[in-house]
Design a protein around this motif. Structure first.
Motif, PDB file in Angstrom:
ATOM      1  N   ALA A  92       0.837  -1.205   0.000  1.00 32.20           N
ATOM      2  CA  ALA A  92       0.000   0.000   0.000  1.00 32.20           C
ATOM      3  C   ALA A  92       0.869   1.251   0.000  1.00 32.20           C
ATOM      4  N   TYR A 140      -6.313   6.912   1.622  1.00 32.15           N
ATOM      5  CA  TYR A 140      -6.136   5.470   1.812  1.00 32.15           C
ATOM      6  C   TYR A 140      -6.835   5.027   3.100  1.00 32.15           C
ATOM      7  N   TRP A 141      -6.624   5.794   4.171  1.00 35.10           N
ATOM      8  CA  TRP A 141      -7.259   5.424   5.448  1.00 35.10           C
ATOM      9  C   TRP A 141      -8.775   5.474   5.346  1.00 35.10           C
ATOM     10  N   GLN A 150      -9.801   2.464   3.556  1.00 34.53           N
ATOM     11  CA  GLN A 150      -9.613   1.297   4.418  1.00 34.53           C
ATOM     12  C   GLN A 150     -10.732   1.175   5.442  1.00 34.53           C
ATOM     13  N   ARG A 187     -13.667  -0.194   3.728  1.00 36.64           N
ATOM     14  CA  ARG A 187     -13.404  -1.599   3.380  1.00 36.64           C
ATOM     15  C   ARG A 187     -13.464  -2.478   4.628  1.00 36.64           C
ATOM     16  N   ASN A 188     -12.880  -1.998   5.730  1.00 35.99           N
ATOM     17  CA  ASN A 188     -12.881  -2.773   6.973  1.00 35.99           C
ATOM     18  C   ASN A 188     -14.295  -3.006   7.474  1.00 35.99           C
TER      19      ASN A 188
END
Lengths: 199, 146
Positions: A31, A70-71, A74, A77-78
């Motif tokens: 990543a 990105y976070w 994420q 997605r998480n």
């Protein structure tokens, strides 16, 4: 306006640091590589016409924003992964892993014992850095690693000078406490830095 | 007072010691960042080359855009790709030219009549100026014409 060669030279000087900094933040090398690549492309695409002197700050800003993106992704997605985890298969496939690909290119001009000591110290520092809250880590990296001043750091982080000072102070204090817990003091670190032939 | 001074001094000493520690840590991290795996270095190299070639492509495209007027014409040019717009524009230019020409012609006739009444016309005429001021002369010219 930065020429392609100037951009290339600039990226050469920052890419390794950028990769490591991103890797500490996202804790995933793949990543981190993607994020650094994105940041490089965005810099070339949007700010390629800016003067060379502005590139360091612009690149850091883009890098920090790309990390935040990105976070965010994420997080979403998480959420879905957690919801759907009961349907998934968590077995990791390590058959394609090639240890030669990840072997570090070390400088073997140094004593092995000193190398070991330094690598252990770096691991402790990396671990301490990863434990810091994101904003404190960001402030620490920009101020002490990228050696930017308070105003530049504030601009990149999108906050006031006072906030930068607070984040930095807390980060430094937390890092010092963590390193002292591991038996590392300023003298020990300074000796390691001085004894390092590449520094 | 002395206690306060000492406390401030201690805090400042601790802060500078912590800062020195942080700087040393940053230097070690920086040194460590120079030793990456060959695969990572290769990927970074590829990423950098992509960014640089993108910039080079953008800059050369920018030069072509400001290059010459001829790029508007020919195969694959702007006019070639936007035929309808081009035809409409040309027809518009023709219509506007026609309209302006007509307006110019209309505006031209009062100037001619004005010239007939000007001093230069009166002085250059074969008849004396008094002839034009005489109402009876006009009547005589009309009756003569009939």
């Amino acid at each position: 306006m930065a020429s392609p060669k100037e951009l290339s030279d600039f990226l050469k000087t920052v890419e390794r640091r950028a990769f490591k900094q991103t890797a500490y933040a996202v804790r995933d090398d793949h990543a981190a590589l993607d994020i650094v690549q994105d940041a490089m492309l965005k810099l070339a695409e949007k700010y390629g016409n800016n003067p060379v002197e502005e590139l360091p700050m612009l690149f850091q800003r883009i890098l920090q924003n790309t990390m935040r993106d990105y976070w965010r992704r994420q997080k979403v997605r998480n959420l879905w992964t957690t919801l759907l985890s009961s349907f998934g298969n968590n077995h990791e496939d390590n058959e394609d892993h090639d240890p030669l690909e990840t072997i570090d290119v070390e400088d073997d001009s140094d004593e092995p014992s000193a190398q070991l000591e330094r690598s252990q110290t770096v691991k402790i520092i990396e671990s301490a850095l990863e434990k810091l809250p994101a904003r404190q880590r960001e402030a620490f990296i920009l101020r002490y690693w990228e050696e930017m001043d308070v105003a530049e750091t504030a601009k990149i982080m999108g906050c006031s000078d006072g906030s930068v000072k607070t984040h930095c102070s807390r980060a430094v204090h937390a890092l010092a406490v963590e390193l002292k817990k591991q038996g590392l003091d300023n003298l020990g670190l300074s000796n390691l830095v001085l004894n390092n032939p590449s520094s | 007072m002395n206690i306060d001074d000492n406390t401030i001094k201690d805090k400042a000493t601790n802060l500078s010691a912590d800062e020195a520690l942080a700087k040393s840590a940053a230097r070690l991290l920086n040194d460590n960042a120079q030793h990456l795996s060959a695969v990572t270095l290769k990927k970074l190299d590829t990423a950098r080359n992509q960014a640089v070639s993108q910039l080079a492509a953008r800059q050369s495209a920018g030069v072509n855009q400001s290059g010459s007027v001829l790029q508007w014409f020919g195969h694959g040019s702007y006019f070639d790709q936007h035929k309808l717009v081009t035809i409409s524009m040309l027809m518009g230019v023709v219509l506007i030219t026609f309209f302006v020409a007509q307006q110019f012609n209309k505006a031209l006739s009062p100037v001619v009549s004005y010239e007939e009444n000007s001093d230069a016309f009166l002085l250059a005429s074969e008849l004396p100026p008094e002839a034009f001021a005489d109402k009876g002369f006009d009547t005589w010219v009309v009756s003569k014409r009939d």
